[in-house]
Structures are given as C-alpha cells and as structure tokens.
Design a protein around this motif. Structure first.
Motif, PDB file in Angstrom:
ATOM      1  N   TRP A   1      45.843  38.449  50.818  1.00  0.00           N
ATOM      2  CA  TRP A   1      46.627  38.005  49.671  1.00  0.00           C
ATOM      3  C   TRP A   1      45.723  37.988  48.446  1.00  0.00           C
ATOM      4  CZ3 TRP A   1      51.824  36.648  49.884  1.00  0.00           C
ATOM      5  CH2 TRP A   1      52.390  36.618  51.168  1.00  0.00           C
ATOM      6  N   ALA A   2      46.265  38.328  47.292  1.00  0.00           N
ATOM      7  CA  ALA A   2      45.454  38.362  46.076  1.00  0.00           C
ATOM      8  C   ALA A   2      46.292  38.085  44.844  1.00  0.00           C
ATOM      9  CB  ALA A   2      44.759  39.718  45.936  1.00  0.00           C
ATOM     10  N   LYS A   3      45.628  37.556  43.814  1.00  0.00           N
ATOM     11  CA  LYS A   3      46.219  37.405  42.492  1.00  0.00           C
ATOM     12  C   LYS A   3      45.081  37.239  41.497  1.00  0.00           C
ATOM     13  CE  LYS A   3      46.663  32.426  41.743  1.00  0.00           C
ATOM     14  NZ  LYS A   3      47.563  31.369  41.196  1.00  0.00           N
ATOM     15  N   VAL A   4      45.407  37.290  40.197  1.00  0.00           N
ATOM     16  CA  VAL A   4      44.441  36.985  39.151  1.00  0.00           C
ATOM     17  C   VAL A   4      44.941  35.801  38.344  1.00  0.00           C
ATOM     18  CG1 VAL A   4      43.458  39.297  38.941  1.00  0.00           C
ATOM     19  CG2 VAL A   4      45.490  38.694  37.601  1.00  0.00           C
ATOM     20  N   GLY A   5      44.004  35.121  37.674  1.00  0.00           N
ATOM     21  CA  GLY A   5      44.357  34.025  36.800  1.00  0.00           C
ATOM     22  C   GLY A   5      44.812  34.522  35.443  1.00  0.00           C
ATOM     23  N   PRO A   6      45.407  33.654  34.629  1.00  0.00           N
ATOM     24  CA  PRO A   6      45.877  34.042  33.292  1.00  0.00           C
ATOM     25  C   PRO A   6      44.745  34.627  32.445  1.00  0.00           C
ATOM     26  CG  PRO A   6      46.734  31.894  33.892  1.00  0.00           C
ATOM     27  CD  PRO A   6      45.722  32.246  34.939  1.00  0.00           C
ATOM     28  N   GLY A   7      45.020  35.730  31.783  1.00  0.00           N
ATOM     29  CA  GLY A   7      44.045  36.348  30.902  1.00  0.00           C
ATOM     30  C   GLY A   7      43.007  37.215  31.574  1.00  0.00           C
TER      31      GLY A   7
ATOM     32  N   SER B   1      21.090  56.018  49.515  1.00  0.00           N
ATOM     33  CA  SER B   1      20.209  54.960  49.011  1.00  0.00           C
ATOM     34  C   SER B   1      20.739  54.433  47.682  1.00  0.00           C
ATOM     35  CB  SER B   1      18.781  55.467  48.880  1.00  0.00           C
ATOM     36  OG  SER B   1      18.728  56.629  48.051  1.00  0.00           O
ATOM     37  N   ASP B   2      20.439  55.155  46.583  1.00  0.00           N
ATOM     38  CA  ASP B   2      20.900  54.687  45.278  1.00  0.00           C
ATOM     39  C   ASP B   2      22.186  55.382  44.830  1.00  0.00           C
ATOM     40  OD1 ASP B   2      19.767  57.161  44.943  1.00  0.00           O
ATOM     41  OD2 ASP B   2      18.717  56.654  43.088  1.00  0.00           O
ATOM     42  N   GLN B   3      22.786  56.201  45.702  1.00  0.00           N
ATOM     43  CA  GLN B   3      24.044  56.874  45.380  1.00  0.00           C
ATOM     44  C   GLN B   3      25.090  56.598  46.452  1.00  0.00           C
ATOM     45  OE1 GLN B   3      24.750  58.836  42.571  1.00  0.00           O
ATOM     46  NE2 GLN B   3      22.831  57.987  41.794  1.00  0.00           N
ATOM     47  N   CYS B   4      25.050  55.408  47.039  1.00  0.00           N
ATOM     48  CA  CYS B   4      26.026  55.048  48.066  1.00  0.00           C
ATOM     49  C   CYS B   4      27.404  54.853  47.442  1.00  0.00           C
ATOM     50  CB  CYS B   4      25.584  53.785  48.790  1.00  0.00           C
ATOM     51  SG  CYS B   4      24.100  54.008  49.800  1.00  0.00           S
ATOM     52  N   ASP B   5      28.388  55.519  47.985  1.00  0.00           N
ATOM     53  CA  ASP B   5      29.734  55.587  47.420  1.00  0.00           C
ATOM     54  C   ASP B   5      30.717  55.024  48.450  1.00  0.00           C
ATOM     55  OD1 ASP B   5      32.028  56.278  46.096  1.00  0.00           O
ATOM     56  OD2 ASP B   5      31.700  58.443  46.134  1.00  0.00           O
ATOM     57  N   PRO B   6      30.962  53.702  48.441  1.00  0.00           N
ATOM     58  CA  PRO B   6      31.747  53.082  49.518  1.00  0.00           C
ATOM     59  C   PRO B   6      33.206  53.498  49.514  1.00  0.00           C
ATOM     60  CG  PRO B   6      31.300  51.507  47.779  1.00  0.00           C
ATOM     61  CD  PRO B   6      30.501  52.722  47.447  1.00  0.00           C
ATOM     62  N   TRP B   7      33.842  53.257  50.657  1.00  0.00           N
ATOM     63  CA  TRP B   7      35.274  53.504  50.786  1.00  0.00           C
ATOM     64  C   TRP B   7      36.026  52.443  49.996  1.00  0.00           C
ATOM     65  CZ3 TRP B   7      36.203  57.988  53.311  1.00  0.00           C
ATOM     66  CH2 TRP B   7      35.188  58.477  54.130  1.00  0.00           C
ATOM     67  N   LYS B   8      37.098  52.851  49.310  1.00  0.00           N
ATOM     68  CA  LYS B   8      37.735  51.928  48.381  1.00  0.00           C
ATOM     69  C   LYS B   8      39.249  52.084  48.375  1.00  0.00           C
ATOM     70  CE  LYS B   8      37.680  54.831  44.230  1.00  0.00           C
ATOM     71  NZ  LYS B   8      39.085  54.631  43.792  1.00  0.00           N
ATOM     72  N   LYS B   9      39.883  51.044  47.843  1.00  0.00           N
ATOM     73  CA  LYS B   9      41.331  51.057  47.616  1.00  0.00           C
ATOM     74  C   LYS B   9      41.641  50.174  46.419  1.00  0.00           C
ATOM     75  CE  LYS B   9      45.624  52.085  48.955  1.00  0.00           C
ATOM     76  NZ  LYS B   9      46.122  53.463  49.092  1.00  0.00           N
ATOM     77  N   ASP B  10      42.401  50.679  45.468  1.00  0.00           N
ATOM     78  CA  ASP B  10      42.819  49.891  44.313  1.00  0.00           C
ATOM     79  C   ASP B  10      43.839  48.835  44.738  1.00  0.00           C
ATOM     80  OD1 ASP B  10      42.826  52.512  41.761  1.00  0.00           O
ATOM     81  OD2 ASP B  10      41.203  51.340  42.636  1.00  0.00           O
ATOM     82  N   LEU B  11      43.771  47.669  44.092  1.00  0.00           N
ATOM     83  CA  LEU B  11      44.726  46.594  44.324  1.00  0.00           C
ATOM     84  C   LEU B  11      45.475  46.330  43.017  1.00  0.00           C
ATOM     85  CD1 LEU B  11      42.445  44.064  46.276  1.00  0.00           C
ATOM     86  CD2 LEU B  11      43.935  45.838  47.228  1.00  0.00           C
ATOM     87  N   ALA B  12      46.783  46.505  43.028  1.00  0.00           N
ATOM     88  CA  ALA B  12      47.591  46.301  41.819  1.00  0.00           C
ATOM     89  C   ALA B  12      47.890  44.811  41.660  1.00  0.00           C
ATOM     90  CB  ALA B  12      48.879  47.111  41.898  1.00  0.00           C
ATOM     91  N   VAL B  13      46.854  44.050  41.329  1.00  0.00           N
ATOM     92  CA  VAL B  13      46.982  42.596  41.259  1.00  0.00           C
ATOM     93  C   VAL B  13      47.705  42.160  39.987  1.00  0.00           C
ATOM     94  CG1 VAL B  13      45.013  42.046  42.730  1.00  0.00           C
ATOM     95  CG2 VAL B  13      44.647  42.470  40.293  1.00  0.00           C
ATOM     96  N   THR B  14      48.398  41.022  40.091  1.00  0.00           N
ATOM     97  CA  THR B  14      49.079  40.394  38.967  1.00  0.00           C
ATOM     98  C   THR B  14      48.797  38.891  39.047  1.00  0.00           C
ATOM     99  OG1 THR B  14      51.164  39.915  40.116  1.00  0.00           O
ATOM    100  CG2 THR B  14      50.904  42.129  39.169  1.00  0.00           C
ATOM    101  N   GLU B  15      49.444  38.113  38.202  1.00  0.00           N
ATOM    102  CA  GLU B  15      49.292  36.665  38.260  1.00  0.00           C
ATOM    103  C   GLU B  15      50.148  36.027  39.351  1.00  0.00           C
ATOM    104  OE1 GLU B  15      49.561  34.728  34.461  1.00  0.00           O
ATOM    105  OE2 GLU B  15      48.404  36.304  33.456  1.00  0.00           O
ATOM    106  N   GLU B  16      50.922  36.828  40.071  1.00  0.00           N
ATOM    107  CA  GLU B  16      51.693  36.345  41.216  1.00  0.00           C
ATOM    108  C   GLU B  16      50.977  36.734  42.506  1.00  0.00           C
ATOM    109  OE1 GLU B  16      54.334  34.529  41.041  1.00  0.00           O
ATOM    110  OE2 GLU B  16      54.824  34.720  38.902  1.00  0.00           O
ATOM    111  N   TRP B  17      51.012  35.857  43.507  1.00  0.00           N
ATOM    112  CA  TRP B  17      50.444  36.184  44.808  1.00  0.00           C
ATOM    113  C   TRP B  17      51.165  37.376  45.424  1.00  0.00           C
ATOM    114  CZ3 TRP B  17      45.988  34.646  46.563  1.00  0.00           C
ATOM    115  CH2 TRP B  17      45.455  33.394  46.217  1.00  0.00           C
ATOM    116  N   GLN B  18      50.401  38.327  45.950  1.00  0.00           N
ATOM    117  CA  GLN B  18      50.944  39.461  46.680  1.00  0.00           C
ATOM    118  C   GLN B  18      50.107  39.685  47.934  1.00  0.00           C
ATOM    119  OE1 GLN B  18      52.168  42.993  44.082  1.00  0.00           O
ATOM    120  NE2 GLN B  18      50.640  41.978  42.819  1.00  0.00           N
TER     121      GLN B  18
END
Length: 286
Positions: free
Chosen positions: A189-195, A217-234
C-alpha cells in the motif's frame, strides 16, 4: 525495540545513480494499483488475499461503509484467482526490523542525493551508529486496522531525491541473497502526503543489478516499477515479470529479475522540491 542498522553507503550511492539516470530517460511501464483494504494483524505471516489477474484502485478500505473501487486488467506473469500474501513487514511493531518470518533478516534505512542544506526524515545513518534509527510513522487517521506505516519525507533536494528500503537478508551486516522464487511478486500500500512529489518507484536488486552480485559496480541498474501514487491509499500488486531495468546502466545479463537471488527492496521519489512517501503492509504474493 530493535534499532540495528548497518553500513551500506556504497550501495545507496549506486541506487541514487540509478534513479538519476532513469528519471531522465523515462519509463514505458505503468504501476498497478489495487483496491483499498484493511491491514493484517501485527506480526502475522499472512494478511489477506490478492487477485493477481486484476489491478484495482480504490479510495476507501472495506472496513468503511463505501468504496469507489474500479478494475482494470494487469499483466502478472502467471494466472490464477485469489492468492495468499506472505507479509514482509506490516509496520505495526513500530521498529526498523522486518517481521521475523521466512528466513528474512533486514532493517529499514533511508538515503538521499546529498543536496547541501536539504533535510530527510528519518535521517540517513550511513555509519551505522544506531543513534537515529528508522522508526514507523503513526497513521492519523489509521488505514482500517493499520495504525503505522514506513514513511520518509524531506525538502530541498535538487538531485534525484530521497529513498528508503531494506535488505532482505543482512544478518550481522553482510548482505546475502534471498530466495523469493516461491512468489509471483510483491504487493504493498502506498500514498504521498499533501504537497509531495508523486514520481515514486520501487526498485529490487539481484546478482546482475547489485554490487554484491559482482556483475556491476558503479553502473548497477536495478529492476524497477513506477508507482502512480496519490494522496489516497492505493494497493499496488507488482509481478516480478513486470519489472524492468532503467536502461541506463549495466545490463543484468538476464531477461528478467532472478527471484531466486534477491538482495534489496527500495522505494524512491524523485523530481520534486518536497517529498513525503508512505509504504504499508508490504508482502510477497504467489
């Protein structure tokens, strides 16, 4: 209360480079969000069910009288109906340690881009002194049965921003591989605060994308996924098969993440003057 923290400055610097690079080049996959739901009990190994064949977005918990959930399809990498969640951390004990289950030994920590004069809370502890350990934030109001969440916030950062996370297996300070191949992915679950900025992302590292694995070493490129967070819990349900490298650094040498050998799970938020990110009820699902 556990307050154990370990030196991990080099790895955190690599994580910062990753975000700075993929923030510039963008991402071609969207984050999934799930229907709002109540949290599991503190210390429980399982907290509920999730249907990995759908992604739902809601603005209320089922513990309340109304809901505005809507469903859309999502790619999971596996079929099936509702599946069980194994909780990594429900945050209800308030400390910086993961739940002691499944052989996982890890501790939450924070990191940032080092902008002079900027502030992050809880503050990073790269020396591992334990003087200012990561502790869970009290939720007001609570999210259903959940009264605490992992939270980091700050202002004034001009680079890639801030982050927080943990290693899945770091007994005695030595980060080692964790076998998560029994699971399809992670849910949280995730959300952001106001502002707050909303450019959040989850990162997971394996031998091809973590300095400990020896392939980068200095070019490690981790696996990722964007999270479309809002001020509401999702709720976000993220199959390992949906995660991709940012494309800026060393190739992992595999087409997708090696779930048999995971190292770290981290969350970052970028490209904003103010940051305030909450993560709650984080678990594996299969």
């Amino acid at each position: 209360m556990k307050t154990r923290v370990f030196l991990r400055g080099f790895n955190l610097a690599i994580a910062g480079l990753a975000v700075a690079a993929f923030a510039a080049c963008g991402d071609d996959d969207g984050g999934g969000s799930g229907g709002a739901g109540g949290a599991g009990g503190a210390g429980s190994a399982t907290s509920g069910t999730v249907d990995p064949s759908t992604t739902t977005t809601g603005t209320t918990d089922p513990t309340t009288s109304t809901s505005t959930a809507a469903s859309t399809s999502a790619t999971t990498g596996s079929g099936g109906g509702p599946q069980t969640i194994e909780m990594i951390d429900d945050m209800e004990d308030g400390d910086n340690a993961l739940l002691p289950a499944g052989g996982r030994v890890g501790y939450w920590y924070t990191f940032n881009d080092g902008t002079e004069g900027a502030t992050q809370n809880p503050p990073p502890d790269p020396e591992g002194t334990g003087e200012t350990p990561f502790t869970m934030a009290e939720l007001d109001p609570a999210r259903g049965q959940s009264a605490h969440a992992a939270r980091s916030w700050g202002t004034g950062f001009e680079g890639w921003g801030i982050g927080f996370g943990f290693d899945l297996s770091s007994a005695d300070g030595a980060k080692t591989e964790y076998d998560a191949s029994a699971y399809t992915g992670i849910t949280l679950w995730a959300k952001v605060g106001p502002g707050s900025g909303t450019g959040a992302v989850v990162l997971i590292s394996d031998p091809g994308t973590d300095p400990v694995g020896g392939a980068c070493s200095d070019q490690c490129d981790p696996w990722k996924k964007d999270l479309a967070v809002t001020e509401e819990w999702q709720q976000f349900t993220i199959p390992f098969a949906d995660m991709k490298q940012g494309g800026w650094g060393d190739p992992a040498g595999t087409a997708q993440i090696d779930a048999t050998k995971l190292y770290s799970i981290q969350f970052q938020i970028t490209d904003a003057a103010s940051f305030d990110l909450y993560i709650d009820d984080l678990g594996f699902y299969n």
